[in-house]
Scaffold this motif. Structure first.
Motif, PDB file in Angstrom:
ATOM      1  N   ILE A 241       0.838  -1.198   0.000  1.00 46.79           N
ATOM      2  CA  ILE A 241       0.000   0.000   0.000  1.00 46.79           C
ATOM      3  C   ILE A 241       0.871   1.244   0.000  1.00 46.79           C
ATOM      4  CG2 ILE A 241      -1.649   1.336   1.373  1.00 46.79           C
ATOM      5  CD1 ILE A 241      -2.847  -1.354   2.264  1.00 46.79           C
ATOM      6  N   PHE A 242       1.964   1.218   0.784  1.00 49.56           N
ATOM      7  CA  PHE A 242       2.854   2.386   0.816  1.00 49.56           C
ATOM      8  C   PHE A 242       3.469   2.640  -0.561  1.00 49.56           C
ATOM      9  CE2 PHE A 242       7.226   3.997   1.191  1.00 49.56           C
ATOM     10  CZ  PHE A 242       6.930   5.285   1.627  1.00 49.56           C
ATOM     11  N   LYS A 243       3.853   1.587  -1.267  1.00 48.14           N
ATOM     12  CA  LYS A 243       4.421   1.762  -2.610  1.00 48.14           C
ATOM     13  C   LYS A 243       3.415   2.430  -3.547  1.00 48.14           C
ATOM     14  CE  LYS A 243       7.766  -2.060  -2.443  1.00 48.14           C
ATOM     15  NZ  LYS A 243       8.118  -3.404  -2.986  1.00 48.14           N
ATOM     16  N   GLU A 244       2.143   2.025  -3.449  1.00 46.16           N
ATOM     17  CA  GLU A 244       1.107   2.628  -4.282  1.00 46.16           C
ATOM     18  C   GLU A 244       0.884   4.095  -3.907  1.00 46.16           C
ATOM     19  OE1 GLU A 244      -0.574   1.468  -6.958  1.00 46.16           O
ATOM     20  OE2 GLU A 244       0.890  -0.160  -6.835  1.00 46.16           O
ATOM     21  N   VAL A 245       0.898   4.378  -2.602  1.00 44.69           N
ATOM     22  CA  VAL A 245       0.740   5.762  -2.137  1.00 44.69           C
ATOM     23  C   VAL A 245       1.901   6.615  -2.617  1.00 44.69           C
ATOM     24  CG1 VAL A 245       0.798   7.232  -0.075  1.00 44.69           C
ATOM     25  CG2 VAL A 245      -0.674   5.219  -0.127  1.00 44.69           C
ATOM     26  N   ASP A 246       3.118   6.081  -2.477  1.00 46.14           N
ATOM     27  CA  ASP A 246       4.302   6.827  -2.905  1.00 46.14           C
ATOM     28  C   ASP A 246       4.284   7.075  -4.413  1.00 46.14           C
ATOM     29  OD1 ASP A 246       7.091   7.838  -2.157  1.00 46.14           O
ATOM     30  OD2 ASP A 246       7.576   6.406  -3.749  1.00 46.14           O
ATOM     31  N   LYS A 247       3.844   6.082  -5.162  1.00 45.08           N
ATOM     32  CA  LYS A 247       3.735   6.242  -6.614  1.00 45.08           C
ATOM     33  C   LYS A 247       2.712   7.317  -6.964  1.00 45.08           C
ATOM     34  CE  LYS A 247       2.613   3.619 -10.816  1.00 45.08           C
ATOM     35  NZ  LYS A 247       2.164   2.298 -11.352  1.00 45.08           N
ATOM     36  N   PHE A 248       1.587   7.314  -6.258  1.00 44.00           N
ATOM     37  CA  PHE A 248       0.524   8.294  -6.510  1.00 44.00           C
ATOM     38  C   PHE A 248       1.012   9.712  -6.209  1.00 44.00           C
ATOM     39  CE2 PHE A 248      -2.908  10.901  -4.771  1.00 44.00           C
ATOM     40  CZ  PHE A 248      -3.802  10.912  -5.832  1.00 44.00           C
ATOM     41  N   THR A 249       1.599   9.923  -5.025  1.00 44.62           N
ATOM     42  CA  THR A 249       2.055  11.265  -4.644  1.00 44.62           C
ATOM     43  C   THR A 249       3.210  11.734  -5.526  1.00 44.62           C
ATOM     44  OG1 THR A 249       3.388  10.217  -2.887  1.00 44.62           O
ATOM     45  CG2 THR A 249       1.270  11.182  -2.250  1.00 44.62           C
ATOM     46  N   GLN A 250       4.054  10.797  -5.989  1.00 43.91           N
ATOM     47  CA  GLN A 250       5.141  11.181  -6.891  1.00 43.91           C
ATOM     48  C   GLN A 250       4.588  11.641  -8.236  1.00 43.91           C
ATOM     49  OE1 GLN A 250       8.569  11.288  -6.074  1.00 43.91           O
ATOM     50  NE2 GLN A 250       8.501  12.492  -7.954  1.00 43.91           N
ATOM     51  N   GLU A 251       3.531  10.981  -8.705  1.00 41.67           N
ATOM     52  CA  GLU A 251       2.891  11.407  -9.950  1.00 41.67           C
ATOM     53  C   GLU A 251       2.318  12.819  -9.808  1.00 41.67           C
ATOM     54  OE1 GLU A 251      -0.022   8.465 -10.788  1.00 41.67           O
ATOM     55  OE2 GLU A 251       1.431   6.919 -11.398  1.00 41.67           O
ATOM     56  N   VAL A 252       1.754  13.113  -8.628  1.00 40.71           N
ATOM     57  CA  VAL A 252       1.215  14.458  -8.378  1.00 40.71           C
ATOM     58  C   VAL A 252       2.328  15.491  -8.438  1.00 40.71           C
ATOM     59  CG1 VAL A 252       0.142  15.948  -6.641  1.00 40.71           C
ATOM     60  CG2 VAL A 252      -0.749  13.637  -7.017  1.00 40.71           C
ATOM     61  N   ILE A 253       3.459  15.197  -7.785  1.00 37.09           N
ATOM     62  CA  ILE A 253       4.590  16.127  -7.782  1.00 37.09           C
ATOM     63  C   ILE A 253       5.149  16.312  -9.194  1.00 37.09           C
ATOM     64  CG2 ILE A 253       6.988  16.416  -7.011  1.00 37.09           C
ATOM     65  CD1 ILE A 253       6.172  15.205  -4.343  1.00 37.09           C
ATOM     66  N   ASP A 254       5.299  15.215  -9.930  1.00 33.22           N
ATOM     67  CA  ASP A 254       5.823  15.299 -11.299  1.00 33.22           C
ATOM     68  C   ASP A 254       4.894  16.124 -12.188  1.00 33.22           C
ATOM     69  OD1 ASP A 254       7.956  13.754 -10.528  1.00 33.22           O
ATOM     70  OD2 ASP A 254       7.130  11.876 -11.312  1.00 33.22           O
ATOM     71  N   GLU A 255       3.599  15.920 -12.016  1.00 35.62           N
ATOM     72  CA  GLU A 255       2.617  16.661 -12.822  1.00 35.62           C
ATOM     73  C   GLU A 255       2.700  18.156 -12.531  1.00 35.62           C
ATOM     74  OE1 GLU A 255      -2.237  17.087 -12.945  1.00 35.62           O
ATOM     75  OE2 GLU A 255      -1.367  15.122 -12.511  1.00 35.62           O
ATOM     76  N   HIS A 256       2.864  18.518 -11.262  1.00 41.74           N
ATOM     77  CA  HIS A 256       2.944  19.930 -10.890  1.00 41.74           C
ATOM     78  C   HIS A 256       4.304  20.545 -11.213  1.00 41.74           C
ATOM     79  CE1 HIS A 256      -0.754  19.017  -8.760  1.00 41.74           C
ATOM     80  NE2 HIS A 256      -0.910  20.306  -8.474  1.00 41.74           N
ATOM     81  N   SER A 257       5.328  19.713 -11.360  1.00 45.58           N
ATOM     82  CA  SER A 257       6.670  20.218 -11.680  1.00 45.58           C
ATOM     83  C   SER A 257       6.902  20.350 -13.175  1.00 45.58           C
ATOM     84  CB  SER A 257       7.734  19.285 -11.080  1.00 45.58           C
ATOM     85  OG  SER A 257       7.592  19.183  -9.680  1.00 45.58           O
ATOM     86  N   ASP A 258       5.964  19.868 -13.974  1.00 46.39           N
ATOM     87  CA  ASP A 258       6.097  19.925 -15.428  1.00 46.39           C
ATOM     88  C   ASP A 258       6.121  21.385 -15.902  1.00 46.39           C
ATOM     89  OD1 ASP A 258       6.018  19.662 -18.137  1.00 46.39           O
ATOM     90  OD2 ASP A 258       4.250  18.364 -18.191  1.00 46.39           O
ATOM     91  N   PRO A 259       7.190  21.821 -16.562  1.00 46.90           N
ATOM     92  CA  PRO A 259       7.284  23.223 -17.018  1.00 46.90           C
ATOM     93  C   PRO A 259       6.167  23.629 -17.965  1.00 46.90           C
ATOM     94  CG  PRO A 259       9.406  22.106 -17.199  1.00 46.90           C
ATOM     95  CD  PRO A 259       8.386  21.049 -16.912  1.00 46.90           C
ATOM     96  N   SER A 260       5.603  22.678 -18.680  1.00 46.69           N
ATOM     97  CA  SER A 260       4.544  23.001 -19.645  1.00 46.69           C
ATOM     98  C   SER A 260       3.176  23.159 -18.986  1.00 46.69           C
ATOM     99  CB  SER A 260       4.466  21.907 -20.714  1.00 46.69           C
ATOM    100  OG  SER A 260       4.113  20.656 -20.138  1.00 46.69           O
ATOM    101  N   ARG A 261       3.077  22.866 -17.702  1.00 46.81           N
ATOM    102  CA  ARG A 261       1.795  22.975 -17.010  1.00 46.81           C
ATOM    103  C   ARG A 261       1.413  24.441 -16.841  1.00 46.81           C
ATOM    104  NH1 ARG A 261       0.316  23.431 -11.445  1.00 46.81           N
ATOM    105  NH2 ARG A 261      -1.763  22.594 -11.042  1.00 46.81           N
ATOM    106  N   LYS A 262       0.194  24.767 -17.250  1.00 43.91           N
ATOM    107  CA  LYS A 262      -0.286  26.136 -17.123  1.00 43.91           C
ATOM    108  C   LYS A 262      -0.676  26.405 -15.673  1.00 43.91           C
ATOM    109  CE  LYS A 262      -1.956  26.570 -21.882  1.00 43.91           C
ATOM    110  NZ  LYS A 262      -3.127  26.850 -22.743  1.00 43.91           N
ATOM    111  N   ARG A 263      -0.107  27.429 -15.132  1.00 51.48           N
ATOM    112  CA  ARG A 263      -0.292  27.716 -13.719  1.00 51.48           C
ATOM    113  C   ARG A 263      -0.660  29.177 -13.524  1.00 51.48           C
ATOM    114  NH1 ARG A 263       4.446  26.177 -12.971  1.00 51.48           N
ATOM    115  NH2 ARG A 263       4.003  24.098 -12.221  1.00 51.48           N
ATOM    116  N   THR A 264      -1.763  29.445 -12.829  1.00 54.58           N
ATOM    117  CA  THR A 264      -2.190  30.815 -12.530  1.00 54.58           C
ATOM    118  C   THR A 264      -2.508  30.907 -11.040  1.00 54.58           C
ATOM    119  OG1 THR A 264      -4.526  30.345 -12.934  1.00 54.58           O
ATOM    120  CG2 THR A 264      -3.202  31.047 -14.829  1.00 54.58           C
TER     121      THR A 264
END
Length: 298
Positions: A241-264
């Motif tokens: 379960i921890f591996k799945e949680v870590d994978k999920f939260t890492q995907e969130v961080i990667d998505e928000h760190s993407d330079p192409s993400r539009k942020r306002t």
């Protein structure tokens, strides 16, 4: 399936060693009275988590407003009067502000790298400051008001549609879904109710985490018997379960760190705020990815 008899035979020598060692240690303590328990396991067999509050109240009628319980090798003092609670929480708050380190909680929250399960000290004070000043400030909470209003309207529309078509509404499920939608949009910047697969994954992780938070682990109460958790598969389930949680939260961080993400300013969420603090290095503690993940979990 591992035989309970085999587990008992393997554990018996350790149990005897723990029993005699624990009896010697008890003589050093001057504890309030409490119900007698069994050797080694103490009062664990006498308590039911589903009605624990009633059992604790009933015990206070017999042993007084201050009594002790034994959970394996852990000792607990139960305070059940307003006057004593005030003395404990106000006059002796520093001595009583810590939480027991339980395996499920420590694993899922990155060894207590957040504000709830971390040990009181400089790290806890800084993380608390980050949460209050940067995450839960009046300005940021107010900015999320449209999200809350939108989700309330959505829930009311669903209930209204069901009423119009004479369908029953499970209010418990509706309120849980409503709360998770608000939290996911504010924290992650997206709703997981739009796509069936993502919704199932998100709610599945929430349910698994809740189960592990209250799950029984031998390690928590009799550390020398922690190997039984591995033998029964409980440790493997927690790790998975921890591996799945870590994978999920890492995907969130990667998505928000993407330079192409539009942020306002309008679509900025809690993850954005934490990653900005991480990038600026403006805090006295290092906001590693694991610390950010732990705060997101809270």
């Amino acid at each position: 399936m591992v035989s309970p008899l085999l587990i008992l035979c393997l554990a018996l020598p350790l149990l005897l060693l723990i029993f005699f060692q624990n009896r010697r240690n008890l003589n050093k303590w001057h504890l309030p009275p409490g119900p007698k328990g069994l050797p080694i396991i103490g009062n664990l067999h006498q308590l039911d988590s589903s009605i624990l509050y009633l059992q604790l109240w009933q015990l206070s009628k017999k042993y007084g407003p201050l009594y002790s319980l034994k959970f394996g090798l852990r000792r607990a003092i139960v305070v059940s009067s307003a006057q004593l609670a005030k003395e404990v929480l106000k006059d002796h708050d520093l001595e009583c502000c810590g939480r027991p380190k339980l395996l499920g909680q420590q694993t899922l929250f990155y060894n207590g790298s957040e504000v709830i399960f971390s040990t009181y000290g400089e790290f806890w004070r800084e993380i608390r400051k980050i949460c209050i000043v940067h995450v839960l400030s009046y300005r940021h909470v107010s900015r999320f008001a449209p999200i809350r209003q939108h989700e309330v309207k959505n829930m009311m529309k669903k209930i209204s549609r069901n009423a119009s078509s004479s369908k029953l509404t499970n209010l418990n499920e509706a309120l849980v879904a409503h709360a998770s939608s608000i939290i996911s949009r504010i924290v992650f910047g997206r709703s997981y109710d739009d796509e069936e697969a993502e919704r199932s994954r998100f709610h599945g992780l929430l349910n698994d985490c809740q189960a592990m938070m209250v799950a029984f682990f031998f390690y928590d109460y009799i550390p020398l018997l922690g190997w039984i958790d591995r033998l029964t598969g409980q440790q493997a389930r927690l790790d998975g379960i921890f591996k799945e949680v870590d994978k999920f939260t890492q995907e969130v961080i990667d998505e928000h760190s993407d330079p192409s993400r539009k942020r306002t300013t309008e679509n900025e969420d809690v993850t954005d705020l934490l990653l900005q603090l991480q990038k600026r290095r403006s805090t006295s503690v290092e906001l590693t990815d694991d610390v950010v993940k732990a705060i997101l979990m809270v």
